[in-house]
Design a protein around this motif. Structure first.
Motif, short mmCIF file in Angstrom:
data_model
loop_
_atom_site.label_atom_id
_atom_site.label_comp_id
_atom_site.label_asym_id
_atom_site.label_seq_id
_atom_site.Cartn_x
_atom_site.Cartn_y
_atom_site.Cartn_z
N ILE A 150 -5.08 -3.88 5.44
CA ILE A 150 -4.86 -3.45 4.05
C ILE A 150 -3.78 -4.30 3.39
O ILE A 150 -3.93 -4.72 2.23
CB ILE A 150 -4.47 -1.96 4.01
CG1 ILE A 150 -5.66 -1.10 4.44
CG2 ILE A 150 -4.02 -1.54 2.62
CD1 ILE A 150 -5.31 0.36 4.68
N ARG B 130 -4.75 -6.66 0.24
CA ARG B 130 -4.12 -6.33 -1.04
C ARG B 130 -3.29 -7.49 -1.57
O ARG B 130 -3.32 -7.78 -2.77
CB ARG B 130 -3.24 -5.09 -0.85
CG ARG B 130 -2.52 -4.64 -2.09
CD ARG B 130 -3.49 -4.08 -3.13
NE ARG B 130 -2.82 -3.79 -4.35
CZ ARG B 130 -2.35 -2.59 -4.68
NH1 ARG B 130 -2.49 -1.59 -3.87
NH2 ARG B 130 -1.73 -2.43 -5.82
N TYR C 165 0.85 -1.20 0.00
CA TYR C 165 0.00 0.00 0.00
C TYR C 165 0.88 1.24 0.00
O TYR C 165 2.09 1.17 0.17
CB TYR C 165 -0.95 0.01 1.20
CG TYR C 165 -0.30 -0.24 2.53
CD1 TYR C 165 0.25 0.78 3.25
CD2 TYR C 165 -0.23 -1.52 3.05
CE1 TYR C 165 0.87 0.55 4.47
CE2 TYR C 165 0.37 -1.77 4.26
CZ TYR C 165 0.92 -0.71 4.97
OH TYR C 165 1.52 -0.95 6.17
#
Length: 100
Positions: free
Chosen positions: A78, A82, A27
């Motif tokens: 996240i 991801r 990220y």
């Protein structure tokens, strides 16, 4: 003025979460510090609206621990989400079943 300091503290805790937890390559650089900053500011304002004094140690503790917890949770969630999404996309693209 205290809101500025608490937002800065949230940003610093977000930076610490970004660089100490795994999968930081999944990220952007600013995502987790921004989440830490926003969480700290929102918690601070909510607690002052609930009547906590700005010079109380409890408001600082609750705000900064909350910002650290949310930043760490966001970084882990996240990164994991991801990575799983990228693996699914790679499997789809390498199998040749992707349509345009």
């Amino acid at each position: 003025m205290e809101l500025l300091f608490v937002a800065l503290g949230g940003a610093i805790l977000g930076i610490a979460a970004r660089y100490t937890l795994p999968r930081r390559a999944e990220y952007g650089v600013v995502v987790v510090p921004a989440i830490g900053t926003a969480t700290a500011a929102i918690l601070w304002v909510a607690l002052t609206w609930l009547g906590m004094a700005w010079d109380s140690g409890w408001i600082w503790l609750i705000t900064l621990v909350g910002a650290a917890a949310v930043s760490a949770g966001a970084a882990l969630l996240i990164g994991r989400t991801r990575a799983a999404s990228d693996e699914r996309l790679l499997a789809t693209l390498s199998s040749g079943t992707a349509t345009a």
